[in-house]
Design an enzyme around this catalytic site. Structure first.
Site, mmCIF file in Angstrom:
data_model
loop_
_atom_site.group_PDB
_atom_site.id
_atom_site.type_symbol
_atom_site.label_atom_id
_atom_site.label_comp_id
_atom_site.label_asym_id
_atom_site.label_seq_id
_atom_site.Cartn_x
_atom_site.Cartn_y
_atom_site.Cartn_z
ATOM 1 N N THR A 1 -37.380 -29.531 -4.513
ATOM 2 C CA THR A 1 -36.581 -30.109 -3.422
ATOM 3 C C THR A 1 -37.441 -30.679 -2.294
ATOM 4 O O THR A 1 -36.899 -31.178 -1.301
ATOM 5 C CB THR A 1 -35.659 -29.041 -2.788
ATOM 6 N N LYS A 2 -38.745 -30.602 -2.413
ATOM 7 C CA LYS A 2 -39.603 -31.050 -1.307
ATOM 8 C C LYS A 2 -39.762 -32.577 -1.309
ATOM 9 O O LYS A 2 -39.448 -33.241 -2.292
ATOM 10 C CB LYS A 2 -40.970 -30.364 -1.413
ATOM 11 N N ASN A 3 -40.294 -33.119 -0.226
ATOM 12 C CA ASN A 3 -40.397 -34.577 -0.084
ATOM 13 C C ASN A 3 -41.300 -35.198 -1.150
ATOM 14 O O ASN A 3 -41.051 -36.307 -1.597
ATOM 15 C CB ASN A 3 -40.938 -34.951 1.299
#
Ligand SMILES: *Cc1c(COP(=O)(O)O)cnc(C)c1O
Length: 386
Positions: free
Chosen positions: A189-191
């Protein structure tokens, strides 16, 4: 074989921008038939370090592995203390507790600034303090200048948990390079995502070398080196683990790093749209809305009005097809940490006041402006209906 489908939200909380480029990069790795850390990993480290203006970087298997290696480099033991915000993901507390040391929880600044409060950190320093962890909540920089001053005054190490904040400039240099050690996550879910993955930066080459060795059993030569040279011998001169990334994740990370600029622009537009729509509810606190500097814009947190039934609001949003989350239940509210020695040292007034009011709205670079308007308006109607 088709992949299982996720629940059908109209607007999901998080998403990634993986497409044909990543598929091609991964396919190339699979065709190369070397799947553990190798040339892709070395290239990802080089590119990440260059992007952040660092001398070098160590790619690892997760953000938690990055934090664990940071703490291992400090040789923490029983009695040692590490100060960190109470409002953070549990990983930084876990890696300190795992060493037998004490995670000491500090308050955050204010409802509109959810980063660790340097004044509280200063109050919590003791002769046993070994490190301070700064977490750049939602991608907005913590007050590194103040934290650096406290750390220097007491001779303790500053670790940045930059899991939310890849490639963010702050006061002339990138987040993750202000502290002695910087930790990044490339979780799904990280950038920047590689599925699972992480990166460690350390300004001191000796610390960096220790972290690189501990990533791979502290072996003096890697399997990749031995494969290349034909030499089978190695020594182990310290305690190490296996926190290596795979070539697949490194290849993914390299492509994702290249997309970050465009993704960031989309996030910026979405946050602006949210702030416009949500201005209709002045009783809502929009954390960091007053910040003018760079941010990774990783999350879109809001602080609901006092006394709001957050569960009810989340159900209302879910009924409108909008997925939400809470970043985070504070560490001292989790049963494993509730009675820990470091949980009761600060009053944690702000953290406890905002904890039941925190809500994260969807934010990712696949969202349209209409998605943000839909999610924002759905929140407004939930608030009016309470
Ligand atoms: C995601 C995250 C971590 C842990 O990273 P993983 O890659 O999931 O192990 C640590 N700290 C923060 C603030 C995070 O958001």
């Amino acid at each position: 074989m088709s992949a299982p489908t996720a629940p059908r939200w109209r607007v999901t909380l998080a998403d990634n921008t993986v497409d044909e480029q990543e598929i091609a990069a991964v396919t190339d790795v699979l065709r190369s038939r070397w799947l553990s850390a190798g040339t892709q990993t070395a290239a990802f480290e080089r590119e990440f370090a260059d992007r952040l203006g660092a001398d070098d970087a160590v790619a690892v298997s997760s953000g938690t592995a990055a934090l664990h290696l940071a703490m291992m480099a400090l040789d923490l033991g029983p009695g040692d203390e590490v100060i960190m915000p109470a409002l953070t993901f549990v990983a930084s507390a876990a890696v300190v507790a795992l060493a037998g040391a004490t995670p000491v929880l500090a308050d955050v600044c204010a409802p509109d600034d959810l980063t660790v409060d340097p004044a509280d950190v200063t109050r919590l320093v003791t002769p046993r303090t070994r490190a301070v962890v700064a977490m750049h909540y939602a991608g907005y920089p913590a007050d590194l200048a103040a934290l650096r001053m406290v750390c220097d005054r007491h001779g303790v190490v500053l670790v940045e948990d930059a899991a939310h904040a890849p490639v963010v400039e702050h006061e002339g240099r990138m987040l993750g390079t202000h502290g002695d050690i910087g930790c990044f996550s490339f979780f799904a879910t990280k950038n920047v995502t590689s599925g699972e993955g992480g990166m460690v930066l350390a300004g001191d080459p000796a610390v960096r070398e220790r972290i690189r060795l501990a990533r791979s059993h502290h072996l003096t030569t890697s399997t990749w080196d031995r494969r290349s040279s034909g030499d089978a011998s190695y020594d182990v001169a310290g305690i190490g683990l296996n926190y290596r990334p795979t070539e697949v994740s490194a290849a993914l990370g390299r492509v994702q790093l290249g997309r970050l600029g465009r993704d960031r622009q989309r996030r910026r537009e979405l946050v602006a749209t949210y702030r416009e729509v949500l201005a209709a509810a002045p009783e809502l606190v929009l954390p960091f809305a007053g910040r003018t500097g760079d941010s990774a814009l990783h999350l879109m947190p809001v602080v609901l009005p006092e006394g709001t039934d957050r569960g009810g609001v989340r159900e209302g949003l879910a009924a409108a097809g909008v997925q939400t989350s809470v970043h985070y239940p504070p560490v001292h509210h989790l049963s494993a940490y509730r009675d820990s020695a470091g949980a009761g040292r600060s009053a944690l007034t702000v953290t406890d006041a905002v904890a039941p009011r925190l809500l994260s709205l969807p934010l990712h670079s696949r969202m349209s402006d209409d998605d943000a308007v839909l999610a924002g308006r759905a929140l407004l109607s939930c608030l009016r209906g309470r």
